[in-house]
Design a protein around this motif. Structure first.
Motif, PDB file in Angstrom:
ATOM      1  N   LEU A 186       0.826  -1.208   0.000  1.00  0.00           N
ATOM      2  CA  LEU A 186       0.000   0.000   0.000  1.00  0.00           C
ATOM      3  C   LEU A 186       0.861   1.259   0.000  1.00  0.00           C
ATOM      4  CD1 LEU A 186      -2.808  -1.045   2.531  1.00  0.00           C
ATOM      5  CD2 LEU A 186      -3.035  -0.772   0.059  1.00  0.00           C
ATOM      6  N   ALA A 187       1.968   1.227   0.731  1.00  0.00           N
ATOM      7  CA  ALA A 187       2.855   2.388   0.766  1.00  0.00           C
ATOM      8  C   ALA A 187       3.418   2.678  -0.624  1.00  0.00           C
ATOM      9  CB  ALA A 187       3.994   2.152   1.763  1.00  0.00           C
ATOM     10  N   ALA A 188       3.881   1.636  -1.306  1.00  0.00           N
ATOM     11  CA  ALA A 188       4.400   1.825  -2.659  1.00  0.00           C
ATOM     12  C   ALA A 188       3.311   2.344  -3.587  1.00  0.00           C
ATOM     13  CB  ALA A 188       4.965   0.509  -3.179  1.00  0.00           C
ATOM     14  N   GLY A 189       2.089   1.844  -3.387  1.00  0.00           N
ATOM     15  CA  GLY A 189       0.986   2.243  -4.254  1.00  0.00           C
ATOM     16  C   GLY A 189       0.548   3.685  -4.082  1.00  0.00           C
ATOM     17  N   ILE A 190       0.628   4.236  -2.864  1.00  0.00           N
ATOM     18  CA  ILE A 190       0.157   5.611  -2.656  1.00  0.00           C
ATOM     19  C   ILE A 190       1.231   6.649  -2.988  1.00  0.00           C
ATOM     20  CG2 ILE A 190      -1.530   4.898  -0.931  1.00  0.00           C
ATOM     21  CD1 ILE A 190       0.319   5.988   1.237  1.00  0.00           C
ATOM     22  N   PHE A 191       2.512   6.260  -2.888  1.00  0.00           N
ATOM     23  CA  PHE A 191       3.560   7.232  -3.217  1.00  0.00           C
ATOM     24  C   PHE A 191       3.784   7.350  -4.722  1.00  0.00           C
ATOM     25  CE2 PHE A 191       4.645   6.853   1.256  1.00  0.00           C
ATOM     26  CZ  PHE A 191       5.093   8.142   1.565  1.00  0.00           C
ATOM     27  N   TYR A 192       3.518   6.285  -5.449  1.00  0.00           N
ATOM     28  CA  TYR A 192       3.766   6.305  -6.904  1.00  0.00           C
ATOM     29  C   TYR A 192       2.971   7.394  -7.633  1.00  0.00           C
ATOM     30  CZ  TYR A 192       4.079   4.702 -11.724  1.00  0.00           C
ATOM     31  OH  TYR A 192       4.277   4.649 -13.083  1.00  0.00           O
ATOM     32  N   PRO A 193       1.662   7.618  -7.326  1.00  0.00           N
ATOM     33  CA  PRO A 193       0.902   8.641  -8.061  1.00  0.00           C
ATOM     34  C   PRO A 193       1.396  10.066  -7.869  1.00  0.00           C
ATOM     35  CG  PRO A 193      -0.579   7.108  -6.961  1.00  0.00           C
ATOM     36  CD  PRO A 193       0.783   6.845  -6.435  1.00  0.00           C
ATOM     37  N   ILE A 194       2.199  10.318  -6.825  1.00  0.00           N
ATOM     38  CA  ILE A 194       2.727  11.678  -6.647  1.00  0.00           C
ATOM     39  C   ILE A 194       4.185  11.758  -7.111  1.00  0.00           C
ATOM     40  CG2 ILE A 194       1.150  12.242  -4.770  1.00  0.00           C
ATOM     41  CD1 ILE A 194       3.421  11.742  -2.796  1.00  0.00           C
ATOM     42  N   GLY A 195       4.609  10.729  -7.858  1.00  0.00           N
ATOM     43  CA  GLY A 195       5.923  10.774  -8.495  1.00  0.00           C
ATOM     44  C   GLY A 195       7.093  10.390  -7.613  1.00  0.00           C
ATOM     45  N   ILE A 196       6.840   9.658  -6.536  1.00  0.00           N
ATOM     46  CA  ILE A 196       7.924   9.243  -5.645  1.00  0.00           C
ATOM     47  C   ILE A 196       8.057   7.723  -5.695  1.00  0.00           C
ATOM     48  CG2 ILE A 196       8.744   9.162  -3.258  1.00  0.00           C
ATOM     49  CD1 ILE A 196       7.332  11.764  -2.750  1.00  0.00           C
ATOM     50  N   ASP A 197       9.230   7.270  -6.054  1.00  0.00           N
ATOM     51  CA  ASP A 197       9.515   5.834  -6.115  1.00  0.00           C
ATOM     52  C   ASP A 197      10.206   5.431  -4.811  1.00  0.00           C
ATOM     53  OD1 ASP A 197      10.062   3.239  -6.745  1.00  0.00           O
ATOM     54  OD2 ASP A 197      11.618   3.692  -8.228  1.00  0.00           O
ATOM     55  N   ILE A 198       9.513   4.674  -3.978  1.00  0.00           N
ATOM     56  CA  ILE A 198      10.093   4.288  -2.691  1.00  0.00           C
ATOM     57  C   ILE A 198      10.655   2.864  -2.732  1.00  0.00           C
ATOM     58  CG2 ILE A 198       8.566   5.841  -1.434  1.00  0.00           C
ATOM     59  CD1 ILE A 198       7.000   3.357  -0.541  1.00  0.00           C
ATOM     60  N   GLU A 199      10.720   2.272  -3.910  1.00  0.00           N
ATOM     61  CA  GLU A 199      11.258   0.910  -3.995  1.00  0.00           C
ATOM     62  C   GLU A 199      12.695   0.801  -3.493  1.00  0.00           C
ATOM     63  OE1 GLU A 199      10.756  -1.063  -7.678  1.00  0.00           O
ATOM     64  OE2 GLU A 199       8.565  -0.925  -7.670  1.00  0.00           O
ATOM     65  N   PRO A 200      13.588   1.747  -3.814  1.00  0.00           N
ATOM     66  CA  PRO A 200      14.949   1.655  -3.248  1.00  0.00           C
ATOM     67  C   PRO A 200      14.942   1.664  -1.714  1.00  0.00           C
ATOM     68  CG  PRO A 200      14.919   3.185  -5.078  1.00  0.00           C
ATOM     69  CD  PRO A 200      13.483   2.846  -4.793  1.00  0.00           C
ATOM     70  N   PHE A 201      14.096   2.508  -1.122  1.00  0.00           N
ATOM     71  CA  PHE A 201      13.990   2.537   0.341  1.00  0.00           C
ATOM     72  C   PHE A 201      13.454   1.218   0.873  1.00  0.00           C
ATOM     73  CE2 PHE A 201      11.036   3.164   3.920  1.00  0.00           C
ATOM     74  CZ  PHE A 201      11.949   3.529   4.905  1.00  0.00           C
ATOM     75  N   ILE A 202      12.459   0.660   0.176  1.00  0.00           N
ATOM     76  CA  ILE A 202      11.887  -0.619   0.611  1.00  0.00           C
ATOM     77  C   ILE A 202      12.934  -1.722   0.567  1.00  0.00           C
ATOM     78  CG2 ILE A 202      10.234  -2.424  -0.014  1.00  0.00           C
ATOM     79  CD1 ILE A 202       8.340  -0.204  -0.950  1.00  0.00           C
ATOM     80  N   GLU A 203      13.682  -1.777  -0.536  1.00  0.00           N
ATOM     81  CA  GLU A 203      14.668  -2.851  -0.714  1.00  0.00           C
ATOM     82  C   GLU A 203      15.861  -2.703   0.223  1.00  0.00           C
ATOM     83  OE1 GLU A 203      15.632  -2.666  -4.818  1.00  0.00           O
ATOM     84  OE2 GLU A 203      13.689  -3.454  -5.500  1.00  0.00           O
TER      85      GLU A 203
END
Length: 231
Positions: free
Chosen positions: A20-37
């Protein structure tokens, strides 16, 4: 064996939060995948092992005590995620482009928040004095209220630009209902923290509001098809 069950349940909850966190940040142009990984997954895995080990040592019953533990564990995590999203929206001044998939993610997030709230309310001792966890719930509900407001503004903008469709009207109604529930729940929680009302008011409100969700669901299922010519 019980430690493994604890770990799997915590990991499942963490997976839901991460998705859900990845899904809500993506629409505002923020990729949090590096932080997640790099940070969230390693730290989350270690944290899950530690919590599962503590539960085993405390000899907590899986059936009787796991749900309250998950609620207390994930309420602050979801609150922090929602606050981070709101800060990101303010920092980037990014608008929210609400297409169907994005709307589903945000609505799922709000439903999970309400689920945490409902279970926490049902499992709480009404006679217990307000504490830190109640304050965390205020933060969680207030953050969800702000996010729902942003989503509603985005939906209204799309309706103004493109007109009504059955899906947009259903989403609009659903989010208005969520907004009303979150707003009044937040008000009740604040008054409870101020010791101006008893906790039973929160229980009664959430129980009675379930009929509103049911009524809207039946409206969408039974009334929308003939009104919109089964479009």
């Amino acid at each position: 064996m019980s430690g493994w069950i604890y770990f799997v349940l915590i990991a499942f909850g963490g997976g839901v939060l991460t998705g859900l966190a990845a899904g809500i940040f993506y629409p505002i142009g923020i990729d949090i995948e590096p932080f997640i990984e790099s940070w969230l997954l390693p730290c989350g895995a270690v944290g899950a092992v530690v919590v599962a080990g503590w539960l085993v040592e405390a000899k907590q019953s899986v059936i009787e005590n796991m749900a309250p533990v998950l609620t207390q564990l994930f309420t602050p995590l979801f609150a922090a995620t929602l606050l981070a999203f709101l800060v990101a929206v303010l920092w980037t001044s990014a608008g929210l482009d609400v297409d169907r998939d994005v709307l589903i993610i945000f609505d799922l997030l709000l439903v999970v928040v309400l689920g945490l709230l409902l279970y926490a309310i049902s499992a709480r001792d009404p006679a217990k004095d307000p504490g830190l966890f109640d304050r965390l719930q205020v933060v969680l509900v207030a953050s969800a209220l702000a996010i729902d407001t942003i989503v509603l503004l985005a939906i209204t903008g799309r309706i103004t630009e493109w007109g009504f469709t059955p899906n947009k009207l259903a989403a609009l109604g659903e989010n208005v209902i969520l907004l009303a529930n979150l707003a009044w729940t937040c008000w009740l929680l604040v008054n409870f923290l101020g010791r101006r009302i008893p906790f039973i008011h929160l229980e009664r409100w959430q129980t009675s509001y379930l009929t509103v969700y049911a009524a809207w669901a039946w409206t969408v299922v039974l009334i929308f098809p003939p009104v919109f010519n089964f479009a």
